[in-house]
Scaffold this motif. Sequence first.
Motif, short mmCIF file in Angstrom:
data_model
loop_
_atom_site.label_atom_id
_atom_site.label_comp_id
_atom_site.label_asym_id
_atom_site.label_seq_id
_atom_site.Cartn_x
_atom_site.Cartn_y
_atom_site.Cartn_z
N ARG A 120 63.70 11.87 60.10
CA ARG A 120 64.38 11.89 61.39
C ARG A 120 64.83 13.30 61.77
O ARG A 120 64.90 13.65 62.95
N LEU B 10 73.13 8.05 61.33
CA LEU B 10 72.07 8.49 62.24
C LEU B 10 72.38 8.20 63.70
O LEU B 10 72.10 9.03 64.58
N PHE B 11 72.97 7.06 63.99
CA PHE B 11 73.07 6.60 65.38
C PHE B 11 74.49 6.56 65.94
O PHE B 11 74.66 6.27 67.12
N ARG C 173 68.77 13.99 64.48
CA ARG C 173 67.72 13.43 65.33
C ARG C 173 67.27 14.42 66.40
O ARG C 173 66.08 14.52 66.71
N GLU D 66 63.50 15.76 66.83
CA GLU D 66 62.72 15.51 68.05
C GLU D 66 62.25 16.80 68.70
O GLU D 66 61.11 16.91 69.14
N SER E 141 61.23 5.10 59.47
CA SER E 141 62.42 5.94 59.26
C SER E 141 63.68 5.32 59.86
O SER E 141 64.65 6.03 60.12
N HIS E 142 63.66 4.03 60.07
CA HIS E 142 64.84 3.32 60.56
C HIS E 142 65.46 2.58 59.37
O HIS E 142 64.75 1.92 58.61
#
Length: 384
Positions: free
Chosen positions: A100, A238-239, A248, A252, A315-316
């Motif tokens: 990620r 992560l989120f 992230r 990206e 990758s989740h």
Amino acid sequence: MTTSIGKRELDDAGRALLKRTSRGRQGFEDLVIVPVFAVIVALILGALIMLATGVDLPTIGKSFVALARGSVGSLNAISETLTAAIPLVLAGLGLGLGFRAGLFNIGAEGQLLLGGTAAVVFSFTFDGLPFLLLMPLSLLAGAVVGALYASIAGILKATTGAHEVISTIMLNLISFQLLNYLLRQPFIQKEGRSDPISKSVPDAGQLPRLLDWLDPNLRVHAGLFLMLGAVALVWWLLFRSKIGFAFRASGENPDAARYAGIKSGLVIVAAMGTAGALAGLAGAAQVLGVLDRASPGFSAGIGFDAIALALLGRSHPVGILVAGLLFGGLEAGGRQMQVDAGVSIDLIAIIQSLIIVFIAAPLLVRAIFPWGFRKSDNASGGSQ
């Protein structure tokens, strides 16, 4: 005129909403539908490979029944599946987090080996501590050593630009030889043994088995809760956290992330360190919950299998958990296939490899199963 402008704005908002929904559907297909079809194709090709090598149809059917029975067909099978999945998921979470962040960390094997060894050494060095201190501190020792070892590659990349693939490959090789050296040191090597094997983990340092009150042969241990907690923690990291957003964003678009003020060097070291901590925790869980000691190659390739796991799970964290349960079931069921049908356990490795091939080629899966995917609407923009 005002009505026309309002209608145009409404149309733009509607198209944006449809686009966002389409992206959500695309993500669902990539995370769920593609892996499911990849597994189906891999199993079919596995059957064809058996057929091509002279295995008759009744034996093929018997082998797949044994695969199902050995993975989920009994309480013992479920126990073995979960036991095999625990270190795979922990290491896979670390690798998925690195992916990620745009880092291809393939050093989980070395981080797992040294983390597990550190947990064993800590446990028998401080064997006078009570269970409530010794067991969690041994796990922590494994995580810290794994994090420090992975951070070497992160620091090299952040300061010199050394590619993490090369550095982690070299660190893997170093860890193999370092482990052989450490296991022959008098303060680690088991008394009376000439081969490289460590002293045993004391009872107070072991992860307790969860179902031994039902059957002493049921090996699933408290690392199961550690695995589930790690999945939840990595998902939140992560989120829902700032550092996870930085991971992230850097993964990206590194240039945009730097332009936005994200310190790329710090992100690299933090991501590698966190991934190494999870891999080290995987090694610690394996030795404290299953193996009871360290020996050369005790990781059994878990760190390398975790690469496939992270790819399969996109990758989740939730995807990695499901993929880990799948791989754990294949490992446990593969042993049953070998016993019941006489099929080589190497077939399981072939099936796992085929799964990864199809996961890596989602367009091929979409071409084989076009009816399973929603066709993209390229004309949604329309004319203004």
